[in-house]
Enzyme design. Structure first.
Site, mmCIF file in Angstrom:
data_model
loop_
_atom_site.group_PDB
_atom_site.id
_atom_site.type_symbol
_atom_site.label_atom_id
_atom_site.label_comp_id
_atom_site.label_asym_id
_atom_site.label_seq_id
_atom_site.Cartn_x
_atom_site.Cartn_y
_atom_site.Cartn_z
ATOM 1 C CD GLU A 256 0.695 -1.604 9.641
ATOM 2 O OE1 GLU A 256 -0.435 -1.540 9.113
ATOM 3 O OE2 GLU A 256 1.706 -2.019 9.060
ATOM 4 C CD GLU B 104 -0.882 -6.430 7.424
ATOM 5 O OE1 GLU B 104 -1.487 -6.520 6.344
ATOM 6 O OE2 GLU B 104 -1.258 -5.706 8.354
ATOM 7 C CE1 TYR C 275 -4.683 0.519 10.008
ATOM 8 C CE2 TYR C 275 -3.923 -1.733 9.666
ATOM 9 C CZ TYR C 275 -3.672 -0.365 9.717
ATOM 10 O OH TYR C 275 -2.397 0.113 9.479
ATOM 11 C CG ASP D 165 -1.886 1.074 1.332
ATOM 12 O OD1 ASP D 165 -2.336 1.544 0.282
ATOM 13 O OD2 ASP D 165 -2.179 1.507 2.472
HETATM 14 C C1 GCB Z 1 -1.615 -2.509 6.685
HETATM 15 C C2 GCB Z 1 -0.310 -2.445 5.996
HETATM 16 C C3 GCB Z 1 0.072 -1.026 5.593
HETATM 17 C C4 GCB Z 1 -1.155 -0.314 5.033
HETATM 18 C C5 GCB Z 1 -2.199 -0.242 6.129
HETATM 19 C C6 GCB Z 1 -3.489 0.428 5.633
HETATM 20 O O1 GCB Z 1 -1.924 -3.466 7.343
HETATM 21 O O2 GCB Z 1 0.727 -3.028 6.731
HETATM 22 O O3 GCB Z 1 1.098 -1.083 4.638
HETATM 23 O O4 GCB Z 1 -0.845 0.956 4.530
HETATM 24 O O5 GCB Z 1 -2.520 -1.538 6.540
HETATM 25 O O6 GCB Z 1 -3.627 1.643 5.795
HETATM 26 O O7 GCB Z 1 -4.303 -0.248 5.056
#
Ligand code: GCB
Length: 651
Positions: A539, A450, A503, A206
């Site tokens: 994260e 990941e 997330y 990403d």
């Molecule tokens: C993740 C990734 C990261 C992305 C992020 C997102 O899990 O490790 O590279 O930018 O999520 O914002 O989706």
């Protein structure tokens, strides 16, 4: 390792990529000293993208043989910078294939005439695959966009009356299932929808695949008998600091080595001779992380002096390496620095900015470190690739702790678990450890982010990769970063610390912040029950468009980002009393990605905008991080009463 992308070969032509050489020699940062000079080659280079159908015109016409301008029209291209965003040509922004850089350099006379001088060309980063010629002669090839490589060009620059040389660098940004990061070229063959030969590059990560000469390029000198590498590990015995050193010399087997350790006032505190040994420093000042101690980031200087006798007379070389004395250890539920529990309160970053893309930039770097210190961040992860060496040096100086990550991001295809891929990944870890092993700020290696660690081959792949990394450096723990959604994680049994990304109420249960506490607590309990290892929330975050406000909060507003963070913090505050040892926000700043309906001009999960201005969440985190710092600070140990590490903050 060098090789050709199977898929890309059809369109981009049979690439020159041959077989890899084993890693050779050291990769000491080029520092000036009485025996070493530097010549920076940053500035404007000539540039040409090869837009030919097979992208091979440059090789067919041998653009490296004569000045690039003779091959056709060239552009001025700044170095360091990505080439993508500096121009007005949309085709260049999304270009995939070979681009050519060239620079004429005038050399000091001594460099070209003194045969006792070794002249080395060093390229900090060329993304992704690079071939280098000097005066039309092939001198180096390198795969991988985030680590430096060098070529000894002495013979070429010392072979004639010329006091100048022409450096040509061809760079290909094509990613394949075996590159790091991996990618694929997708050919669209339906001629009713796409023009003939149409292809795009797809990736599973990403961030935008910026390309070019991203970091400084320079020439430097050493004597022909020279200090090639130094390896330092440190320890403590009561109050005595232990500095174990090993020096590697090239050019002769007959030499003397003297080693001295100087404190910050320039006083010699220990010395030794020979190519390896242990220096003992009574009442040593330890290297402490920022905010963990009132005098963080204490750096000694290890001065290595080499002398040798040759037929032409005496030769000497001198190199000074900053050294921080500190220890790192991991228990079932703690991460220890200098024997004290350390809690990571920090960020994930990207090397990314307007116009320059991933190009190294001092003003940006200093701004970022000032923001980190303002925020009260004590750490970051180099998501998702190794950062510039100058970044690591500032981390040492400011006490910012680093989880140093390889470019193993987006490893999701089965082909990317093949032996070819594994072999390359092992070599990248070698290059990374070789470059960063002496930084006290680096406390852990991350081999990947990941990866599809639930796929069958992932078990063997990560077992091998992690074991190899530990062989390379037994002094640091190793991890890879996983995703909380994965049903199975075949790599987790081999890591020392569990790093998990989640997330909640962003990619699932959109808009429902009320589920975060339950889901996050479940996540932590599940991982801890299974592995009994310390956990870092590596994260978490929410997409936020600066200036969007909505209360009650809605997704993409600044209020939603703050609300989501607060829900995470409630659970983190419980679990950090047990086994959670860190929290790293995604992300420090907004950054560019590929275009997609999910991304509004890039990823907007930054707590700062891409221009480094704070969103509301930055103030929330700042309050939290300073509070955490005051709680987790280590009170004790006699340290020198002097401000080190340029910390503007006092407790
Ligand atoms: C993740 C990734 C990261 C992305 C992020 C997102 O899990 O490790 O590279 O930018 O999520 O914002 O989706």
């Amino acid at each position: 390792m060098a090789r050709g992308p199977a898929g890309a070969a059809a369109v981009l032509g049979p690439l020159l990529w041959g077989c890899a050489l084993a890693l050779q020699g050291g990769m000491l940062y080029p520092r000036e000293s009485p025996s070493r000079e530097r010549k920076e080659l940053d500035g404007l280079w000539s540039f040409r993208a090869d837009f030919s159908d097979n992208r091979r015109q440059g090789f067919e016409q041998q653009w490296y043989r004569t000045p690039l301008r003779e091959s056709g029209p060239t552009l001025d291209m700044p170095v360091p910078s990505s080439f993508n965003d500096v121009g007005q040509d949309g085709r260049l922004r999304s270009f995939v294939g070979w681009v050519w850089y060239e620079r004429e350099v005038t050399l000091p006379q001594r460099w070209t005439q003194d045969l006792g001088t070794r002249v080395v060309l060093r390229i900090g980063s060329a993304h992704y695959y690079a071939i280098v010629w000097v005066n039309g002669v092939h001198v180096a090839e390198h795969e991988g966009g985030h680590l430096p490589f060098e070529a000894d060009v002495s013979k070429l620059v010392q072979s004639g009356p010329l006091s100048s040389c022409r450096i040509t660098i061809a760079i290909n940004n094509t990613l394949t299932p075996h590159t790091l990061p991996p990618g694929t070229i997708l050919y669209q063959k339906d001629t009713s929808k796409y023009p003939k030969g149409y292809f795009v590059q797809n990736t599973h990560f990403d961030f935008f695949n910026y390309a070019g000469l991203h970091r400084p390029v320079l020439l430097y000198t050493t004597p022909t008998i020279y200090i090639d590498d130094i390896t330092i590990t440190t320890g403590m015995d009561q109050n005595t600091g232990l500095v174990n050193y090993k020096v590697f010399v090239q050019g002769s087997e007959h030499f003397q080595l003297e080693v001295r350790l100087l404190d910050e006032e320039g006083k010699v505190v220990a010395q030794g001779t020979g190519d390896q040994g242990q220096l003992q420093v009574p009442s040593a000042y330890l290297w402490w992380p920022y905010l963990m101690h009132e005098h963080p980031a204490y750096l000694y200087s290890l001065e290595v002096r080499l002398t040798a006798q040759t037929e032409a007379g005496p030769v000497s070389d001198f190199y000074a390496l900053p050294v921080g004395i500190r220890t790192v250890a991991v228990t079932e539920n703690q991460f220890l620095i200098n024997g004290k529990p350390f809690y990571f309160h920090g960020v994930n970053k990207h090397e990314d900015a307007d116009i320059r893309g991933k190009g190294f930039d001092w003003p940006l770097l200093v701004k970022d470190f000032n923001l980190l210190r303002w925020l009260g961040a004590n750490s970051f992860r180099t998501s998702h690739y190794p950062y510039a060496e100058e970044v690591m040096q500032l981390c040492d100086r400011y006490g910012i702790v680093v989880i140093d990550e390889s470019p193993g991001v987006g490893i999701v295809l089965t082909q990317s678990y093949s032996n070819v891929s594994l072999q390359h990944h092992l070599e990248v870890m070698e290059e990374l450890v070789r470059r960063d092993k002496n930084h006290p700020a680096v406390v852990m290696w991350s081999v990947a982010n990941e990866p599809a660690s639930y796929l069958k081959p992932a078990g063997y792949y990560f077992k091998t990769l992690i074991a190899h990394t530990k062989d390379l450096d037994p002094s640091r723990p190793v991890t890879f970063v996983t995703n909380s959604n994965y049903e199975a994680d075949l790599g987790a049994p081999y890591v020392d610390v569990i790093c998990v990304n989640s997330y909640y109420s962003w990619y699932q249960d959109y808009g429902h912040m009320e589920v975060i506490q339950l889901q996050l607590a479940t996540q932590f309990e599940k991982w801890y029950r299974t592995y009994q290892k310390p956990i870092i929330q590596s994260e978490y975050g929410a997409e936020t468009i600066a200036g969007f406000h909505q209360d009650p909060p809605l997704m993409f507003s600044e209020e939603y980002q703050k609300g989501l963070l607060e829900q995470y913090h409630l659970v983190l505050d419980q679990k950090r009393k047990e086994y959670v040892v860190g929290e790293l926000i995604w992300n420090f700043a907004d950054f560019m990605t590929d275009q997609s309906p999910q991304r509004a001009m890039g990823n907007k999960k930054g707590i700062f905008t891409r221009q480094r201005q704070p969103k509301g969440a930055a103030f929330l985190l700042r309050e939290r991080y300073w509070k955490l710092a005051n709680e987790t600070r280590y009170h004790g140990s006699a340290v020198k009463s002097q401000c080190v590490g340029n910390s503007p903050f006092t407790f």
